[in-house]
Scaffold this active site. Sequence first.
Site, short mmCIF file in Angstrom:
data_model
loop_
_atom_site.label_atom_id
_atom_site.label_comp_id
_atom_site.label_asym_id
_atom_site.label_seq_id
_atom_site.Cartn_x
_atom_site.Cartn_y
_atom_site.Cartn_z
N VAL A 250 45.83 38.90 46.91
CA VAL A 250 44.43 39.26 47.17
C VAL A 250 43.81 39.62 45.83
O VAL A 250 44.30 40.52 45.13
CB VAL A 250 44.32 40.47 48.14
N ASN A 448 55.17 24.87 29.16
CA ASN A 448 56.00 23.72 28.80
C ASN A 448 55.38 22.88 27.69
O ASN A 448 55.06 23.39 26.63
CB ASN A 448 56.32 22.89 30.05
N GLY A 499 47.30 41.49 37.82
CA GLY A 499 46.72 42.81 38.07
C GLY A 499 46.48 43.63 36.83
O GLY A 499 46.74 43.20 35.70
#
Length: 526
Positions: A250, A448, A499
Amino acid sequence: ANYLSKFSKAPVICRLVGRKVFDGVGQPTLEVEIYCTVKNYEKRICSSVMATHSQIPENALPEAIEADEKERNDSVHTAVEWVNESLSTMLRDLEPTDQCQADKMLGEYFVNKVEEKKEIEKQGEEGQEGEEKEDEETAKVAPAPALRPSAPTSKPKKGGKGKKALVEVKPIPPAEPAEPVLCGSLAIGGTSLAIAKAGATLLHIPLYLHTALLKHNQESPKEMTLPLPMVTLLNCEKNSPTKLKLVKEVMLIPPVELSFKQGIERVLDIQKEMTRLLESSGKTPGPHTDNKRGKSQKALAPTSKGISRLGCLTAGYDSLEQLLLQMQIACNNIGLELGTDMYLALNCAAHELMDYGKEKYEILTGTFKSPDEMVAMYVEMVNKFPFIIALIDPLRKEDREQWSSICCALGSKCYLIAEDAATQISKLKTDQNINIATCSGVVLKYINQTKVSDLIELTGILDGQRHITILGSPDGESSDESLVDLAVGLGARFLKLGGLSRGERVAKYNRLLAIEEELAANGALR
């Protein structure tokens, strides 16, 4: 001295140094250092640290996780060898400001390594075929009666019934095989990024401006727009004992009229209130233990399980309504309203929901929906909760018909974004039907063999097709802040960094704060 320095030879790369370091979650990754000859002296210019990305899902078996860790170790070891040996020699005497030439050389080197691997595999297959022929010849000498019952007569009848059933229910497209990652490919991305940083350092400009100049053919933009942050607030574990599986992340998206600093402060306020609500619900278990017969969507949310590797709270829920209700309560408690003062984005990670036995998505424990039913559910959800303005990976990439359907139904109300439902950057340039035609935008990750030139080229393609670009932070993030500069320089619409906890993620938000201040001071912030 300054006058005479104008006539000195331009700095050139004299050597590269690759070494194994560790990322933000303790996994091995690659650091590339660049040394240049500046006014006849060798000087260390900068370094880059690659973020690692795993294709292993949350609910993977221990054996798969162990194999992935071994593969990662091998890849880093090979990448260090490539940098210290081949790439250091190949790029010697190249000007680090010539990003295009550097990336061209890196691309050719990578193609040669891919061909080498194919040749080795081909030789291995030919050897196996030779052994199989020998086995067949020895088998012909002696009769093999055991082979007779291998094709029973009842199987075709079962197959016939199966065909009739398939006419009634259209089968889902099978999962496409995971895209192979060449062992050592980190060396290409790490070296390209280090050269871009070195070029910016030697030109005495920030990396975001250097990137913008590379994208716009050395024309300096008069104004620059910061990407909007998608800040992960909650990580909903799909393998937790709670029922809800539909949502993996979320994310909060501040309104566009706020400055980045104001938006982050508002997100932090919501995070603190959500933390308080989760802690208080754990201290008062009475209401949801008494109601054993009733369904658990009215129950209090479980306690937070701490901070996830994404730098956010970890919690489980029994229904989407329960999750969104708690989000609304948290915002209302601090005087904010979802849909006006803050918006939501949901990462569904649909490829992790598919039950291939049932050919349906498991959105709640024991509740399954077909791809068409998923589209109807999302339409109902966005209409009911209009503060959800972005869905990431609402479907698997194989469900192309349903991607078209959901874009027709929700394209004007909600961003429909492909992350794992897209494909590798190297393939996006050559094969652009990666759901680009049927989604709002794509999450690009610098992992990568991705090169800086690849990002520049691909964002140009996306801009031309009026699709949005989101630069995303991989699971195994490093402390290198370059992703933020790349996002600003490339003109990305959103930046998905995880976050507001864990140093390697917060460092990137702090870098964006510094860029905002710098652009505002120069009058270049749009």
